[in-house]
Scaffold this motif. Structure first.
Motif, PDB file in Angstrom:
ATOM      1  N   GLN A  72     -46.292 -10.124 -40.980  1.00 20.00           N
ATOM      2  CA  GLN A  72     -46.905 -10.761 -42.024  1.00 20.00           C
ATOM      3  C   GLN A  72     -45.781 -12.153 -42.319  1.00 20.00           C
ATOM      4  O   GLN A  72     -46.465 -13.212 -42.354  1.00 20.00           O
ATOM      5  CB  GLN A  72     -46.688 -10.195 -43.414  1.00 20.00           C
ATOM      6  CG  GLN A  72     -47.197 -11.074 -44.483  1.00 20.00           C
ATOM      7  CD  GLN A  72     -48.687 -11.512 -44.374  1.00 20.00           C
ATOM      8  OE1 GLN A  72     -49.511 -10.660 -43.995  1.00 20.00           O
ATOM      9  NE2 GLN A  72     -48.951 -12.903 -44.689  1.00 20.00           N
ATOM     10  N   MET A  73     -44.697 -11.847 -41.879  1.00 20.80           N
ATOM     11  CA  MET A  73     -43.669 -12.983 -42.026  1.00 20.80           C
ATOM     12  C   MET A  73     -43.909 -14.149 -41.094  1.00 20.80           C
ATOM     13  O   MET A  73     -43.968 -15.463 -41.061  1.00 20.80           O
ATOM     14  CB  MET A  73     -42.179 -12.591 -42.043  1.00 20.80           C
ATOM     15  CG  MET A  73     -41.713 -12.026 -43.280  1.00 20.80           C
ATOM     16  SD  MET A  73     -40.624 -10.509 -43.070  1.00 20.80           S
ATOM     17  CE  MET A  73     -39.393 -11.284 -42.548  1.00 20.80           C
ATOM     18  N   ASP A  76     -47.006 -15.954 -41.615  1.00 19.74           N
ATOM     19  CA  ASP A  76     -46.705 -16.984 -42.691  1.00 19.74           C
ATOM     20  C   ASP A  76     -45.977 -18.451 -41.959  1.00 19.74           C
ATOM     21  O   ASP A  76     -46.154 -19.425 -42.520  1.00 19.74           O
ATOM     22  CB  ASP A  76     -46.064 -16.446 -43.837  1.00 19.74           C
ATOM     23  CG  ASP A  76     -46.735 -15.817 -44.804  1.00 19.74           C
ATOM     24  OD1 ASP A  76     -48.029 -15.598 -44.457  1.00 19.74           O
ATOM     25  OD2 ASP A  76     -46.201 -15.091 -45.681  1.00 19.74           O
ATOM     26  N   VAL A  77     -45.229 -17.994 -40.964  1.00 12.53           N
ATOM     27  CA  VAL A  77     -44.479 -19.084 -40.438  1.00 12.53           C
ATOM     28  C   VAL A  77     -45.601 -20.112 -39.795  1.00 12.53           C
ATOM     29  O   VAL A  77     -45.642 -21.117 -39.969  1.00 12.53           O
ATOM     30  CB  VAL A  77     -43.566 -18.611 -39.296  1.00 12.53           C
ATOM     31  CG1 VAL A  77     -43.129 -19.811 -38.324  1.00 12.53           C
ATOM     32  CG2 VAL A  77     -42.228 -17.698 -39.643  1.00 12.53           C
ATOM     33  N   ILE A  81     -45.495 -22.706 -42.663  1.00 16.05           N
ATOM     34  CA  ILE A  81     -44.078 -23.338 -42.457  1.00 16.05           C
ATOM     35  C   ILE A  81     -44.548 -24.568 -41.349  1.00 16.05           C
ATOM     36  O   ILE A  81     -44.284 -25.494 -41.493  1.00 16.05           O
ATOM     37  CB  ILE A  81     -43.168 -22.437 -41.825  1.00 16.05           C
ATOM     38  CG1 ILE A  81     -42.732 -21.388 -42.765  1.00 16.05           C
ATOM     39  CG2 ILE A  81     -41.919 -23.259 -41.431  1.00 16.05           C
ATOM     40  CD1 ILE A  81     -42.264 -22.092 -44.373  1.00 16.05           C
ATOM     41  N   MET A  82     -45.296 -24.088 -40.406  1.00 17.57           N
ATOM     42  CA  MET A  82     -45.543 -24.763 -39.204  1.00 17.57           C
ATOM     43  C   MET A  82     -46.396 -26.374 -39.836  1.00 17.57           C
ATOM     44  O   MET A  82     -45.895 -27.266 -39.119  1.00 17.57           O
ATOM     45  CB  MET A  82     -46.315 -24.389 -38.070  1.00 17.57           C
ATOM     46  CG  MET A  82     -45.712 -23.108 -37.543  1.00 17.57           C
ATOM     47  SD  MET A  82     -43.986 -23.552 -36.763  1.00 17.57           S
ATOM     48  CE  MET A  82     -44.463 -24.784 -35.444  1.00 17.57           C
TER      49      MET A  82
ATOM     50  N   ALA B 127     -40.913 -28.908 -44.613  1.00 19.07           N
ATOM     51  CA  ALA B 127     -41.074 -27.222 -44.734  1.00 19.07           C
ATOM     52  C   ALA B 127     -39.487 -26.808 -45.041  1.00 19.07           C
ATOM     53  O   ALA B 127     -39.306 -25.847 -45.668  1.00 19.07           O
ATOM     54  CB  ALA B 127     -41.488 -26.499 -43.676  1.00 19.07           C
ATOM     55  N   TRP B 380     -35.054 -16.418 -46.341  1.00 16.79           N
ATOM     56  CA  TRP B 380     -36.741 -15.711 -46.521  1.00 16.79           C
ATOM     57  C   TRP B 380     -36.689 -14.851 -45.914  1.00 16.79           C
ATOM     58  O   TRP B 380     -37.585 -13.726 -46.505  1.00 16.79           O
ATOM     59  CB  TRP B 380     -37.311 -17.089 -45.795  1.00 16.79           C
ATOM     60  CG  TRP B 380     -38.738 -16.938 -46.534  1.00 16.79           C
ATOM     61  CD1 TRP B 380     -39.375 -16.897 -47.653  1.00 16.79           C
ATOM     62  CD2 TRP B 380     -39.948 -17.494 -45.458  1.00 16.79           C
ATOM     63  NE1 TRP B 380     -40.764 -16.848 -47.716  1.00 16.79           N
ATOM     64  CE2 TRP B 380     -41.016 -17.252 -46.173  1.00 16.79           C
ATOM     65  CE3 TRP B 380     -40.110 -17.719 -44.276  1.00 16.79           C
ATOM     66  CZ2 TRP B 380     -42.529 -17.527 -45.933  1.00 16.79           C
ATOM     67  CZ3 TRP B 380     -41.162 -18.061 -43.685  1.00 16.79           C
ATOM     68  CH2 TRP B 380     -42.652 -17.887 -44.575  1.00 16.79           C
ATOM     69  N   ARG B 384     -37.742 -11.200 -47.691  1.00 17.14           N
ATOM     70  CA  ARG B 384     -39.106 -10.375 -47.718  1.00 17.14           C
ATOM     71  C   ARG B 384     -38.966  -9.154 -46.821  1.00 17.14           C
ATOM     72  O   ARG B 384     -39.458  -8.264 -47.201  1.00 17.14           O
ATOM     73  CB  ARG B 384     -39.772 -11.379 -46.640  1.00 17.14           C
ATOM     74  CG  ARG B 384     -40.325 -12.891 -47.417  1.00 17.14           C
ATOM     75  CD  ARG B 384     -41.364 -13.475 -46.811  1.00 17.14           C
ATOM     76  NE  ARG B 384     -42.526 -12.929 -46.793  1.00 17.14           N
ATOM     77  CZ  ARG B 384     -43.567 -13.336 -46.189  1.00 17.14           C
ATOM     78  NH1 ARG B 384     -43.558 -14.455 -45.753  1.00 17.14           N
ATOM     79  NH2 ARG B 384     -44.705 -12.768 -46.173  1.00 17.14           N
TER      80      ARG B 384
END
Lengths: 491, 491
Positions: A72-73, A76-77, A81-82, B127, B380, B384
Motif C-alpha cells: 500500500q505504501m 501511494d508513492v 508522491i510521484m 512532494a 512516513w 505507516r
C-alpha cells in the motif's frame, strides 16, 4: 541461523518489526521500482505541475493507528508522491545545477543505511572515519589538489552535507584565526569583514549572518566581463576596511559561480589574501569535479594559496546527496574552532592524539552536527565502479555537449550567448527579447514537461541557464532540448 | 521499454554507468547482504577492536584507474570494512544513545536515494516539502505536542540533520529576536547571554561558539539531585546578568540529558523565560519519542511555553540517521533569520507567500544547508509500517526492560543506581569502587565483545551508562548483559 530460527526467537513485541524475510521481499520490490524509474524517468514531465497543497490533500489527516502493508505504501508513492516530483534524475533536467545519482552510489548509500553506524568519533566505528579520510585523500590525487589538503600533512578532508556548511565552517575558522579564538571564547564585536564577488553563492551571506558578522560586513566585490572577481577591487576593498580600523578576515573565491559558472582567479586572489593575512576559502561546489580531467585543472590554478576548499560529488560526480568534500590546510585550527569535549564522548583513542597530532580523527569536530552517517561508502563505490577513466569520460562528454549547445545558440541570431561557458553551464537569452519575453519562453518550455531549465539575472537582464550534468543526459536529449527551444521561440 | 531497448540507446560514453539490469542484480545482492546482517548482527563482537590505521592499511594507496566489479566491492566490505565497524544495530549495543534503524526506514531511505530529488524549494519537488510538513504535523498529534508547532498555525516542523543543528537554529532565532535582527544585519556585540543546565548537551556550547556569543556567555545552571535544571537558579542567573547590563536571550531546556536522562522542568523554566521575555528551546533528542505513549507525556509538561522543540526519530523511533524533527512556534522569525534570496532560486510558488502567510514552505530557509534530501519518506514509511500501536509497543518494552534492569542493579549490593532512571537510560556503578575500578569494569565488558556500553561522570564520579533502545534488543539480551556485568564485577 535461518529466517525461521530468527523468527522463532522473536517475542510478541518484536512482531511489529519487519522480519528479515519481509525485508528481502520488499527490498527486491524497491530495487525493481528504482530500476524501472531509472529507465522510465526520461518519459515523465520533468517539472511537477501540482499546485500548492495538492500532495497534502491526498494524505490522510490522521496518522495510522495500525501498521499498513508495504504494498500500500508503494502504491501511494506512485499515486500521491510521484505527481509531486520534479525529476532531478531526468536526462531532460537542465535546471539549477545537477544533483546526479548513480547505481553504485545508491547501493553504497543503501549499505550505509543497513549498517546504521554513527561515525561521530573514530571509536564509534573506525571504518567510517578511516574510509572517509582515505577516499578524500584519493580525491586530492584524482583532482590534483594541493598536497596540503591531505590527511598525511597538517590538513585533511571531511564529508559535509553541503557547500553551505563548508563555507560556514571555513568562515568560523577564519573568524577565530583573525581574533586568536577570542570570538569563540568571548563573542564577536562587530569588526570582522568578509569578502566574495557579487556573483558568489547566497550561502556566503547566510554564513555571515549565522557566524554573527552581520551582512553589512560582507563586501560584494565587483566582477569582470566573465563574471569573475576582480582581484584589484578586492585588494582595494581590503585596504579601505583596514584603514577604517576594521578587520578583514575571510575571502570566499568561487570556482564556477551559480549564475554563470564564472571562475574567480584563485591565484591572484590568493596573493591578495597572503599579503593581507586573510583566510581564503575556495568554493568549487559544482565545477571542482571537472578537475578529474587534466585539461580542466586550470580552474584550480593557485589553489595552494587557499586555506580551505570544497567541491560536491553530489552535484556532478554521480554520488547521491549529501556529499560535499571539504578540505582544510590546517585541521588543528578547524578542530579547535568546533571542538567541545563532554565527558560522555571521551575515549582512549581520541585522547591519544586529539585529532591533531598522529592520533585519530573525530569528525564531529570538523563540522556543525555531532552525529554522522557512513557517507564515504557511496563515494568509495562510485570511484571504484567508474574508475578514474569512467568518471573522466562522462565529465568530458558533458563539457563537450555544453560547448556544442553553446555553438548552436551562437549560430542562431534570435539568441545571444551571455558569456562563453567554460564548462557545462550555458547562459543565453533572446537577443532582442525583453525580460518578460525571456520569462515567457522559460515558462513555456518548463510547462511543456519535456525539459526543465532555470533562470538568473546577468547584467541585470533575465537570462536562461542551461546546465548539463544529469547522469543519463546524452546527445539526443540536448539536441531535442535545443529543437524545442528554437521551436518555442518561434511560436 | 525493456532493459535491452534501453541499453541499445546507450552510446559508448554511457557504458560506464551501471545498467538498470546490473543495478537490479547488485541491488538484490545488497538487500540480501543487509537482511543477513540484520539476522547475524547479534553474533558479532559489538565494539570494533581494530587499532588506528588498521582499516586504511588495507586500502590501496591509489584510486583505481579502471572500474572494478561490484562483487569485489562487496567482498572488500566484508573483509576490510566490517572489522572496523562498531555495531550500533546489535541488540547488545547499550552505549551512548541508540541510533536505531528498521526495515521500513531503510527502504524509505533507499527510495529517496533512487528518486534523487533535491528539496531546497517547494518548487524543486513539491512532494518532498509537503510530505515532510504533513508527517511533522502527524507527529505533533502522535506526541501530543502543542498545536502551535503545527504548520496550520504560525509554527511548523522541519527535518534537520541533528539536534545540534536544531539547537543552533534555535539560538540564531533567539539572537535575532533579542536584537531585532540587528546581529544578522550588523554583527554581534558581546552582550547576549545563553543558559542551559550543567548537564545539557555539548551542542549548546558548540552553538554558542558558532553563533558568535562566545562560551563565556553561556551560563551552566546548577541541577537538583535528579540532574534536572533548578528553575530558581536560572531565574537568579538571568536577574544577575540583566542587572549587569547584559542581554539574556536564550534558554535551552533538556528533556532527557545525555549523561543521565535528567528531565528539566519545562513548565517552571518556561515561566521564567516568559517573565523575562527569553526564547526557550527544548531539546528532547532522545527522550521525546517516549511521548508516543500517553503515560510518558508528563516529560513535556509546559511545552506550550517553548518557542522551539526537537526530538530525534533517528535515535529511538526506528528511523535511520539523519532525522531530527525541529518545531518552531513562529516560523516567520526562523525564516527571516536564515533566509537569503538570490535571483537564481526565485520562482513563482515561493513568491506567492514567502513561506510566511499561506504560501509554500521553502525549507532551505529553515536550516543551515541549502540542499536537502527527501528524508520524509523514511519517516512516513516507519509511521505507516508500525502504526502508532506498533511504535508504542516497542517504546513500552524498552522502558520496561530498563526499569527491570535498574531493579536488578538495586538488588545487588555490589552496585549502586546513581539516579532512578525515568525512561531507558540506567546509570550505575560499583558502589564501593573507585573510578579506576569502574573504568576497568567498563573496559573488560566492552573488550568481551558481548555488549557495549559507555560512561559519564555524575557528581564527579565515573558512572556506567546502560542505554536501551536498539531495534532488536529483547529481554534475553538485557538478561545476558546483566549476567555478564555481574560475572565481570566478581572477577
Amino acid at each position: 541461523m535461518t529466517d525461521a530460527d530468527y523468527d522463532d526467537l522473536m517475542p510478541n513485541a518484536m512482531k511489529y518489526h519487519m522480519s528479515a524475510e519481509a525485508f528481502r521481499e520488499h527490498g527486491y520490490a524497491m530495487i525493481d521500482w528504482i530500476a524501472k524509474y531509472m529507465q522510465a524517468v526520461e518519459t515523465y514531465p520533468v517539472m511537477s505541475s501540482v499546485k500548492p497543497g495538492d500532495v497534502r490533500a491526498n494524505l490522510p489527516a490522521q496518522p495510522p493507528q495500525h501498521g499498513e502493508p508495504f504494498e500500500q505504501m508503494l502504491r501511494d508513492v506512485d499515486e500521491i508522491i510521484m505527481p509531486g516530483i520534479t525529476h532531478w534524475q531526468s536526462p531532460n533536467f537542465f535546471g539549477f545545477f545537477p544533483a546526479n545519482v548513480s547505481g553504485p552510489s545508491i547501493l553504497g548509500d543503501l549499505l550505509a543505511s543497513g549498517l546504521g553506524v554513527q561515525g561521530m568519533l573514530w571509536a564509534t566505528s573506525p571504518a567510517c572515519t578511516e574510509l572517509e579520510t582515505h577516499v578524500l585523500d584519493w580525491l586530492v590525487d584524482m583532482l590534483d589538489l594541493p598536497e596540503r589538503f591531505k590527511s598525511t600533512t597538517a590538513g585533511g578532508g571531511v564529508i559535509q552535507d553541503t557547500a553551505s556548511s563548508s563555507t560556514l565552517c571555513a568562515l568560523l575558522a577564519a573568524r577565530e584565526r583573525a581574533t586568536s579564538f577570542d570570538v569563540n571564547e568571548h563573542g564577536a564585536d562587530r569588526k570582522l569583514i568578509a569578502y566574495c564577488s557579487n556573483q558568489a553563492h547566497s550561502s556566503v551571506e547566510k554564513a555571515v549572518k549565522i557566524a554573527g558578522l552581520g551582512r553589512a560586513n560582507l563586501r560584494l566585490i565587483e566582477v569582470d566581463e566573465s563574471f569573475a572577481m576582480r582581484p584589484q577591487a578586492l585588494a582595494e576593498a581590503i585596504a579601505r576596511d583596514a584603514a577604517a580600523g576594521l578587520t578583514p578576515c575571510f575571502v570566499c573565491a568561487t570556482v564556477g559561480t551559480t549564475s554563470s559558472n564564472g571562475l574567480d582567479p584563485v591565484r591572484a586572489i590568493g596573493e591578495v589574501c597572503k599579503r593581507n593575512n586573510i583566510y581564503l576559502h575556495v568554493d568549487a561546489a559544482m565545477s571542482g569535479t571537472a578537475a578529474l580531467c587534466p585539461e580542466f585543472r586550470y580552474i584550480h590554478d593557485g589553489l595552494e594559496l587557499a586555506d580551505s576548499y570544497c567541491f560536491n560529488p553530489h552535484k556532478w560526480m554521480f554520488t547521491n546527496f549529501d556529499c560535499d568534500c571539504f578540505y582544510v590546510a590546517d585541521r588543528a585550527a578547524l578542530i579547535k574552532t568546533l571542538s567541545v569535549q563532554p565527558e560522555y564522548l571521551k575515549n582512549k583513542a581520541s585522547e591519544s592524539g586529539g585529532g591533531e597530532s598522529g592520533g585519530v580523527f573525530d569528525y564531529r569536530d570538523w563540522h556543525i552536527p555531532l552525529g554522522r552517517r557512513f557517507r564515504a561508502l557511496k563515494l568509495w563505490f562510485v570511484i571504484r565502479h567508474y574508475g578514474i577513466e569512467g568518471l573522466q569520460s562522462h565529465i568530458r562528454e558533458h563539457v563537450k555537449l555544453s560547448q556544442e549547445f553553446a555553438s548552436w545558440v551562437e549560430a542562431d541570431d534570435r539568441f545571444e550567448l551571455v558569456v562563453q561557458p567554460p564548462l557545462t553551464l550555458v547562459c543565453f537569452r533572446l537577443s532582442r527579447g525583453s525580460d518578460e519575453m525571456n520569462q515567457q519562453l522559460l515558462d513555456d518550455l518548463n510547462r511543456s514537461g519535456k525539459l526543465f531549465l532555470t533562470h538568473t539575472k546577468l547584467d541585470d537582464k533575465l537570462t536562461l541557464r542551461f546546465s548539463i550534468g544529469a547522469t543519463y543526459t546524452e546527445r539526443r536529449h540536448v539536441e531535442q532540448a535545443w529543437a524545442l527551444i528554437q521551436q518555442t521561440a518561434s511560436a
